[in-house]
Scaffold this active site. Structure first.
Site, short mmCIF file in Angstrom:
data_model
loop_
_atom_site.label_atom_id
_atom_site.label_comp_id
_atom_site.label_asym_id
_atom_site.label_seq_id
_atom_site.Cartn_x
_atom_site.Cartn_y
_atom_site.Cartn_z
N ASP A 4 15.65 0.48 15.30
CA ASP A 4 15.50 0.19 13.88
C ASP A 4 14.31 0.89 13.25
O ASP A 4 14.17 0.88 12.03
CB ASP A 4 15.38 -1.32 13.66
CG ASP A 4 14.09 -1.88 14.26
OD1 ASP A 4 13.48 -1.21 15.12
OD2 ASP A 4 13.70 -3.00 13.86
N ASP A 7 15.97 -0.45 22.22
CA ASP A 7 14.60 -0.63 21.75
C ASP A 7 14.32 -2.13 21.74
O ASP A 7 15.18 -2.92 21.35
CB ASP A 7 14.45 -0.04 20.34
CG ASP A 7 13.06 -0.24 19.80
OD1 ASP A 7 12.09 0.07 20.51
OD2 ASP A 7 12.94 -0.70 18.65
N THR A 13 11.74 -4.16 20.17
CA THR A 13 11.46 -4.81 18.89
C THR A 13 12.57 -4.53 17.90
O THR A 13 12.93 -3.38 17.64
CB THR A 13 10.11 -4.31 18.32
OG1 THR A 13 9.11 -4.49 19.30
CG2 THR A 13 9.76 -5.07 17.07
#
Length: 810
Positions: free
Chosen positions: A567, A324, A326
């Site tokens: 996250d 991912d 970000t």
């Protein structure tokens, strides 16, 4: 859908005017919750959530699992038998087993303490109303009837009933398998183990502890487990083969030794035990657990929480890692770069400040806006639409200081505007530079209508400004990605951001495929076509939560072992389905709950350390498995030779303990914990057996020839015959150790030489000669033993060379 005003909305907005959230214990408007007296009453009545999720076994379980094993039971019975007939030196193998077991217990207790300490740092901490104050508690401190707040990314830790809800959506897929989020309204039930994907609200705890739904599902589950480990499964298969071989060989040996030693029953028993003890690979399972436990401690020192031990091994086998953007490649925190006005009459700074103050759970983009634009005076929120990964926008309705009512949206330009809109060209120009771009737009329709029908958003909005946000590339990201590339692990970036922006970030990191990013909204839905697209491309933008899950499954369908990092709450489904899920410590509680590995300090650079630990474990356990299985093979074959020849077994237990300790036990302990960067490969059992069977057969052949020759040389001198056979066995086993210890380093060479010198000392020191009942007599039999071992070693070198060539071809 009706507009719903958060009970603490007014005061919370004022308290967060500077972009913060009221700290734990701050008095704000909201539900009173339980009083301290009510909490004490429930604690006394044991109506508390007293089922903590353990990241490790209890000390009692550790002791029992290491001490009361099938192998220890077999060895224990043989030890008792030897203690009855004596002498004590033939019972040395019992002390070795006890020492190894104690080492295993101590190391696993160390690992338990490390895991427990890290688990406390990474656990979910719900916000609960007590005495009119909002406080942050551990999940185990929640009691019945507590009022618990919910926000995006929160994990629901107990069962309850919703009391307030503002566009609250809960994902229950981890419990029910239903992929679509469930909208929750006041009065609806929520279950522990689910998590919030959008909106906010509160619920009252109705079932806690063992009565909660998730606790009932997990009653038999334990995180600290090696059951699903490919390595452990392979060892279990090997032990089954060993059991099948030991039973007939052992029975035959027992009968033979009683027949050939009918005039000396104690000697027959000692010879029988000497033949049975080496058949059992007593240290193999122990060293496997030990290697994992040491890995946990090593990674714990780097703030890496391993919630499932097979994850250490699993990440070493990964050939594809899905990242991912970000929070993984870029830092979670961001900065406002510039605001590009599109409607000069709109006070963009004030609107952005009002939107920031209206969101109780700002994401990283909105947090950057909050830090840059404080809440303006006089803006009264009347309704909100929290950010959703599926919609890709958030919004709020206000009564402005002038008394006018307005509705504003903030989100991804390419989902809020029709294709071909002129504003998208400007947005893409910023995205091409690796910047994140948000569109601030005025809506002509009420929020509830847009929430009910998000497809109509492009027809209802008027662009007001573009918000350009700088993303900070993690300093450790380039080196980590280079490591994966060097190790043959392909990296795929799967992000919800604009594909152009994701491609620019990937390009700055020199990732392959960065020049052709793919917009996931146009990916095919057919599984085979999706798998083709995911395999052929590396950079994906505008990927929805369900799409991330589908893409992971598509890669797995093509035989890839997939790791997923993330996250955010939009990563949870993919993290759950990936072979290895890696979460960030600063991520949502739901993300940390489903991840098998949590990087508590958010340090992406820790992943190579995890890979290295996995490779160390796999490579080293394969090394020591070769040694242990070689011993089992030559012991079984020796028993067969002895049964056929109808002669006394050549070894007493003390001889087997000496040879086994110097060529397997002591070296295996060091080799199991040594550095090892060899890439993990499949077919663990096949490779081990390809070495152990010929190595064991050669050791048995060399020893049998030397023993039978010695019987023809000596006139019924069993001690001299045993000494010659022991010399042949030791030298052949030492040669096998020298092969397994490669590639050589200074300490590996020293290890092999130390074992050789130790055996030589036993042969020349009178006290040790007597203690171990070893004394070389004459020159014919000893030199024949050396010659037999040399021939066996050279043949073993040929076998090893063929194995290496075959492995290289694979």
């Amino acid at each position: 859908m009706k507009k719903q005003l958060d009970e603490s909305g007014g005061s919370a907005a004022v308290a967060r005017g500077t972009g913060g959230t009221p700290p734990s214990g701050t008095l704000v408007d909201g539900p009173a919750g339980l009083t301290s007296a009510q909490v004490a009453e429930r604690v006394a009545a044991r109506r508390v959530n007293d089922v903590p999720t353990r990241s490790s076994r209890s000390i009692g379980e550790i002791v029992r699992s290491n001490l009361f094993t099938r192998i220890n039971a077999i060895i224990g019975v043989l030890f008792v038998i030897i203690m009855i007939v004596g002498p004590v030196q033939d019972g040395l193998f019992g002390g070795v087993i006890l020492a190894n077991t104690l080492i295993g217990i101590i190391q696993e207790v160390r690992a338990k303490r490390t895991l427990d300490q890290l688990a406390i740092v990474g656990e979910s901490r719900p916000r609960v109303w007590r005495d009119g104050r909002r406080v942050t508690l551990r999940a185990s401190e929640i009691v019945m009837d507590d009022v618990i707040e919910l926000g995006q990314g929160d994990k629901i830790v107990v069962d309850g009933t919703v009391t307030t809800a503002e566009n609250l959506e809960v994902d229950e897929s981890l419990l029910t398998g239903e992929a679509d989020p469930v909208v929750k309204r006041p009065g609806d039930a929520v279950m522990s183990g689910s998590f919030v994907v959008a909106g906010s609200g509160a619920f009252t705890a109705t079932r806690v502890g063992r009565e909660a739904y998730a606790s009932q599902l997990a009653e038999e589950a334990r995180r600290f487990s090696l059951v699903n480990s490919e390595l452990r499964n392979g060892i279990d298969r090997i032990l089954k083969f060993v059991t099948y071989a030991i039973i007939p060989a052992g029975i035959s040996l027992i009968i033979t030794q009683f027949m050939v030693n009918d005039d000396d029953l104690p000697e027959a028993i000692r010879r029988m035990v000497g033949g049975l003890v080496p058949m059992v690979p007593e240290g193999l399972v122990l060293l496997t657990s030990l290697a994992f436990a040491v890995g946990v401690v090593r990674l714990g020192k780097k703030q890496c929480l391993v919630q499932e031990l097979p994850a250490i091994e699993g990440l070493a086998r990964v050939d594809t890692v899905c990242l991912d953007k970000t929070g993984t490649l870029t830092e979670a925190s961001m900065d406002i770069d510039e605001i590009l006005p599109l409607l000069p009459t709109v006070p963009a700074a004030e609107v952005l400040g009002a939107l920031g103050a209206a969101d109780e759970r700002p994401n990283s983009s909105l947090q950057a806006i909050i830090e840059a634009y404080p809440a303006p005076e006089g803006w009264q929120r009347t309704a909100t639409a929290p950010f959703s990964s599926a919609r890709r926008w958030s919004g709020a309705a206000f009564t402005e200081p002038s008394g006018a009512e307005s509705t504003w949206l903030l989100g991804a330009p390419d989902t809020m505007l029709p294709a071909g809109h002129s504003v998208l060209t400007a947005a893409d120009s910023y995205g091409a530079r690796g910047l994140r771009v948000l569109l601030l737009a005025r809506s002509s329709r009420p929020l509830e209508e847009l929430l009910d029908d998000p497809v109509t958003v492009p027809d209802a909005v008027t662009p007001a400004a573009l918000v350009v946000i700088k993303q900070r590339i993690r300093q450790e990201a380039p080196a980590t990605l280079r490591y994966f590339a060097d190790q043959g692990v392909s990296a795929k970036v799967i992000s919800g951001d604009n594909a152009v922006s994701v491609g620019a970030v990937a390009s700055s990191l020199s990732l392959p495929g960065a020049d052709s990013p793919v917009d996931a909204r146009f990916l095919p839905e057919h599984p085979e076509e999706l798998a083709d697209a995911v395999e052929q491309n590396a950079i994906f933008g505008r990927v929805g939560p369900q799409q991330k899950r589908d893409m992971v499954g598509a890669l797995q369908s093509r035989g890839h072992t997939v790791a997923m990092t993330g996250d955010g709450v939009n990563d949870v489904l993919a993290l759950k389905d990936a072979d290895i899920g890696v979460g960030m410590g600063s991520g949502s509680p739901a993300t940390r709950a489903v991840a098998q590995i949590v990087l508590l300090n958010n340090n992406f650079a820790a992943l190579p350390s995890v890979v290295a630990e996995g490779r160390r474990v796999i490579g080293n356990i394969e090394r020591v498995a070769n040694l242990f299985l070689t011993k089992t093979v030559y012991s079984v074959l020796m028993a067969i030779v002895i049964v056929i020849a109808q002669v006394p077994y050549p070894f007493l237990p003390r001889h087997i303990t000496l040879v086994g300790s110097l060529t397997i036990g002591v070296p295996a302990f060091f080799l199991a914990l040594a550095p090892n960067s060899e890439r993990a490969r499949s077919n663990f059992v096949g490779r081990v057996l390809r070495f152990a069977i010929p190595a064991g057969a050669l050791a048995a052949t060399a020893t049998s020839v030397a023993y039978l020759f010695a019987r023809s040389v000596y006139d019924d001198n069993l001690d001299a015959e045993t000494s010659a056979a022991t010399l042949a066995l030791f030298l052949t086993a030492l040669w096998a150790l020298a092969i397994i210890a490669r590639p050589y380093t200074w300490w590996r060479i020293l290890l092999v030489l130390t074992m050789a010198v130790s055996f030589a000392v036993v042969l020349v020191v009178p006290y040790l000669q007597e203690f171990f009942q070893l004394k070389l007599v004459g020159v014919a039999a000893p030199w024949t033993a050396v010659a037999c071992a040399a021939v066996a070693g050279l043949v073993l070198e040929f076998v090893w060379a063929r194995m290496r060539r075959r492995s290289a071809d694979d």
